[in-house]
Design a protein around this motif. Structure first.
Motif, PDB file in Angstrom:
ATOM      1  N   VAL A 280      58.434  25.305  33.979  1.00  0.00           N
ATOM      2  CA  VAL A 280      59.243  25.039  35.184  1.00  0.00           C
ATOM      3  C   VAL A 280      59.158  26.225  36.139  1.00  0.00           C
ATOM      4  O   VAL A 280      58.931  26.064  37.340  1.00  0.00           O
ATOM      5  N   ARG A 281      59.301  27.416  35.588  1.00  0.00           N
ATOM      6  CA  ARG A 281      59.284  28.604  36.457  1.00  0.00           C
ATOM      7  C   ARG A 281      57.926  28.775  37.125  1.00  0.00           C
ATOM      8  O   ARG A 281      57.834  29.152  38.288  1.00  0.00           O
TER       9      ARG A 281
ATOM     10  N   GLN B 257      58.336  38.276  39.796  1.00  0.00           N
ATOM     11  CA  GLN B 257      58.093  39.671  39.411  1.00  0.00           C
ATOM     12  C   GLN B 257      59.404  40.457  39.395  1.00  0.00           C
ATOM     13  O   GLN B 257      60.104  40.511  40.415  1.00  0.00           O
TER      14      GLN B 257
ATOM     15  N   ARG C  70      68.310  37.266  40.720  1.00  0.00           N
ATOM     16  CA  ARG C  70      67.698  36.054  40.161  1.00  0.00           C
ATOM     17  C   ARG C  70      66.994  35.237  41.248  1.00  0.00           C
ATOM     18  O   ARG C  70      65.946  34.648  41.004  1.00  0.00           O
TER      19      ARG C  70
ATOM     20  N   LEU D   3      63.796  36.968  41.753  1.00  0.00           N
ATOM     21  CA  LEU D   3      62.951  36.800  40.564  1.00  0.00           C
ATOM     22  C   LEU D   3      62.311  35.411  40.552  1.00  0.00           C
ATOM     23  O   LEU D   3      61.117  35.268  40.274  1.00  0.00           O
TER      24      LEU D   3
ATOM     25  N   ALA E  41      59.012  25.110  27.787  1.00  0.00           N
ATOM     26  CA  ALA E  41      59.401  24.226  28.893  1.00  0.00           C
ATOM     27  C   ALA E  41      59.930  25.028  30.079  1.00  0.00           C
ATOM     28  O   ALA E  41      59.585  24.749  31.232  1.00  0.00           O
ATOM     29  N   ASN E  42      60.736  26.039  29.788  1.00  0.00           N
ATOM     30  CA  ASN E  42      61.274  26.860  30.875  1.00  0.00           C
ATOM     31  C   ASN E  42      60.165  27.612  31.597  1.00  0.00           C
ATOM     32  O   ASN E  42      60.194  27.760  32.815  1.00  0.00           O
TER      33      ASN E  42
ATOM     34  N   ARG F  29      58.808  33.095  25.236  1.00  0.00           N
ATOM     35  CA  ARG F  29      59.827  32.330  25.962  1.00  0.00           C
ATOM     36  C   ARG F  29      59.695  30.841  25.704  1.00  0.00           C
ATOM     37  O   ARG F  29      58.616  30.348  25.350  1.00  0.00           O
TER      38      ARG F  29
ATOM     39  N   VAL G 166      51.860  19.769  32.138  1.00  0.00           N
ATOM     40  CA  VAL G 166      52.016  19.188  30.795  1.00  0.00           C
ATOM     41  C   VAL G 166      50.684  18.600  30.345  1.00  0.00           C
ATOM     42  O   VAL G 166      50.255  18.766  29.213  1.00  0.00           O
TER      43      VAL G 166
END
Lengths: 207, 253
Positions: free
Chosen positions: A133-134, A45, A37, A40, A129-130, A126, A191
Motif C-alpha cells: 500500500v505504501r 524517506q 507521518r 513520510l 500488505a502494508n 514489515r 499483487v
C-alpha cells in the motif's frame, strides 16, 4: 470534579510567539506526529520527513503570526507548509532519484521500478500488505498522493485538505476519486507482480 | 439511483461517513441489483481496511529526539534574542546522503583544494618579492590562534584555513561540517568547547545549528574583535547535544 482546560492551538501559538517554551513544546508534541507521518507517506524517506518537520516548526517560529484561526485549523496550516516543503525537497531529489515517472495523463511507471527502499532489511520484515500500500501510494502522481495522504491517512476533512492544498473542495473530491482509482489499479498490478515473482521463485532450478 | 450516482457515494459508503441514512440505504440497495457497483464497493472497503492498517502501523512514527532537541534549541535562540531579529537559526540538514554522493562531494573538495594549492603556489613563485599577505583574503578569524597579536603576525596559510577540520568531533559531525562548509567555500575556525572537560566523541548524536551572533561574541572565546565591526552579525555553527544544550562553537566567514 472539573476537567483541566486543554488550551487551543491558537492560544498555544499566541503564547509560543510571546516566548513561552511550555506552549511551544505542547504545540510541537501535539502536531509533530501528523507532520512527520505526512512527510513520510509523501516521500517514503525518513530523512525527508525529519527535515520537513524541522522546517515546518522553524517556519512556525518565524512566521507563526501569519496563521489566521478564522481560515481553518492549525493542522491544515501546518500540513500546507509541510506539503510545500515535501514538494520542494522531492524536486531537489529528482535529479538523483527518479521516484515517480509521470505521463501526461497522470499514469506512473510500473511499481517494480520503485521497490528500492532505504532500508531493505526493514522492508522485508514489515507487513507485506502494508508495504504494498505504501509503495503504491508513493508511486502515485503528487497531486493525487497528497490528497490521499491527507484525507485517507491523516483523516482530514475535504475542507481541511482543501485549505492545506490551497484549492477548492471540489478539486479535492475529484482528485480523491481519481487517486483511489489509480491506487487500486496499482495495488492490483502489485499483487499480480508479487504472485508472478513468487511463482518464478518456486520454479528456480538448483541444478 | 444509477451507477453514476453510486460512484459519487462509493468512497463515503466504504468509509461509512458523511452520509445520511436514506442515502446510505439507497446506495446499498443499488449494490444488491448491480454487480459492478457491488464489486466497486467491496474494493473500496478493502482499500479502506488496508489504509487503516498502514495508519495503525505508522501510529508510533515520530521524529527522532535530535529533531526535538534542535527545534527546542532554535526556539531558545529565537526567544533569547528577540530584539536582534537577525538571529536566524538554520538547522543543518540531517539528510543521509547515499555513499556515492558523499564520495563525489569528497572528491570534489579534494580536487578543489589541489587546484587552489597549485594555483597559489604557482602565483607565489612568480612573485617572490611580494608580501605574503597581499593576495590572500586575510581572514579576521585565525584558526588555532585564539588571540593573535596585531603586529608581526606571520602570514596566514590559506591551505591550512580552507582545510581546517574540527578535531574533537565524531566522524559523522566532521563529515557533515566538511560537506556544509564546502558549499560556499567558507572559512571556519576550529570548534571551541563551551563546556569544559566534556568529550564530544562520547555523545550519541550531535546536531549542528547555523546561527548569527553579534561580532562581540568572538571575544567570548578569545578571538580578536574589530571595534568597527563589533555590531555586525557573525555566522557561527553551534554543536548541540541530544538534550539541546550547546557543546561547542565555531565561527564562519
Amino acid at each position: 470534579m472539573t476537567k483541566p482546560m486543554v488550551p487551543s492551538d491558537a492560544e498555544l501559538l499566541r503564547l509560543m510567539l510571546a516566548g513561552d517554551e511550555q506552549a511551544f513544546t505542547t504545540l510541537y508534541r501535539r502536531h509533530k506526529g501528523h507532520i512527520y507521518r505526512f512527510a513520510l507517506l509523501m516521500s517514503g524517506q525518513t530523512s525527508i520527513a525529519e527535515e520537513v518537520t524541522q522546517e515546518v516548526f522553524l517556519a512556525l517560529l518565524r512566521n507563526g503570526s501569519r496563521y489566521d484561526p478564522a481560515r481553518g485549523s492549525l493542522t491544515s496550516y501546518l500540513c500546507g507548509a509541510a506539503r510545500n516543503q515535501v514538494l520542494l525537497l522531492l524536486e531537489k531529489e529528482r535529479p538523483y532519484v527518479q521516484l515517480v515517472e509521470e505521463s501526461d495523463d497522470g499514469e506512473a511507471v510500473p511499481i517494480t521500478q520503485l521497490i528500492a527502499g532505504d532500508d531493505p532489511l526493514g522492508d522485508c520484515t514489515r507487513n507485506e500488505a502494508n508495504r504494498l500500500v505504501r509503495q503504491a501510494v508513493l508511486a502515485l502522481p503528487e497531486r493525487y498522493r497528497e490528497v490521499i495522504v491527507l484525507c485517507d491517512f491523516q483523516e482530514l476533512s475535504y475542507a481541511e485538505a482543501a485549505l492545506a492544498l490551497d484549492c477548492p473542495v471540489g478539486t479535492v473530491n475529484s482528485r480523491l476519486h481519481r487517486g483511489h482509482a489509480l491506487l487500486l489499479q496499482k495495488l492490483r498490478a502489485a499483487v499480480r507482480l508479487d504472485t508472478t515473482a513468487s511463482d518464478a521463485q518456486g520454479m528456480r532450478c538448483f541444478a | 439511483m444509477n451507477c453514476q450516482d453510486f460512484e459519487s457515494l462509493a468512497l463515503a459508503l466504504a468509509r461509512d461517513s458523511l452520509l445520511d441514512n436514506t442515502t446510505r440505504e439507497q446506495g446499498l440497495i443499488h449494490t444488491e441489483g448491480c454487480e459492478r457497483c457491488a464489486a466497486r464497493l467491496a474494493e473500496e472497503r478493502a482499500l479502506h481496511t488496508r489504509v487503516r492498517a498502514v495508519v495503525a502501523e505508522l501510529a508510533g512514527e515520530e521524529p527522532p529526539a535530535r529533531v526535538d532537541a534542535a527545534l527546542l534549541a532554535a526556539f531558545r535562540a529565537h526567544t533569547v534574542t528577540p530584539a536582534t531579529s537577525n538571529v536566524l537559526p538554520m538547522l543543518i540538514r540531517a539528510r543521509h546522503w547515499p555513499s556515492w554522493r558523499l564520495a563525489a562531494v569528497a572528491a570534489g573538495i579534494l580536487i578543489l583544494i589541489a587546484v587552489m594549492t597549485i594555483f597559489w603556489r604557482s602565483s607565489s613563485s612568480l612573485k617572490p618579492q611580494r608580501d605574503g599577505r597581499a593576495g590572500l583574503p586575510a581572514p579576521v578569524i585565525t584558526p588555532q590562534r585564539p588571540a593573535p597579536k596585531m603586529g608581526g603576525e606571520p602570514p596566514v596559510d590559506r591551505d591550512q584555513v580552507v582545510a581546517e577540520q574540527p578535531k574533537k568531533l565524531p566522524k559523522s559531525a566532521r563529515r557533515r561540517a566538511s560537506a556544509d562548509s564546502s558549499d560556499e567555500a567558507e572559512v571556519v575556525t576550529q570548534f571551541y568547547p563551551l563546556r569544559e572537560g566534556e568529550d564530544l566523541t562520547e555523545l550519541e548524536s550531535l546536531q549542528l545549528v547555523r546561527i548569527e551572533l553579534p561580532g562581540s561574541a568572538l571575544s567570548e572565546v578569545g578571538l580578536p574583535v574589530d571595534p568597527e565591526t563589533v555590531n555586525e552579525p557573525v555566522k557561527a555553527d553551534v554543536v548541540l547535544g541530544q538534550d539541546g544544550l550547546a557543546r561547542a562553537i565555531r565561527f564562519v566567514r
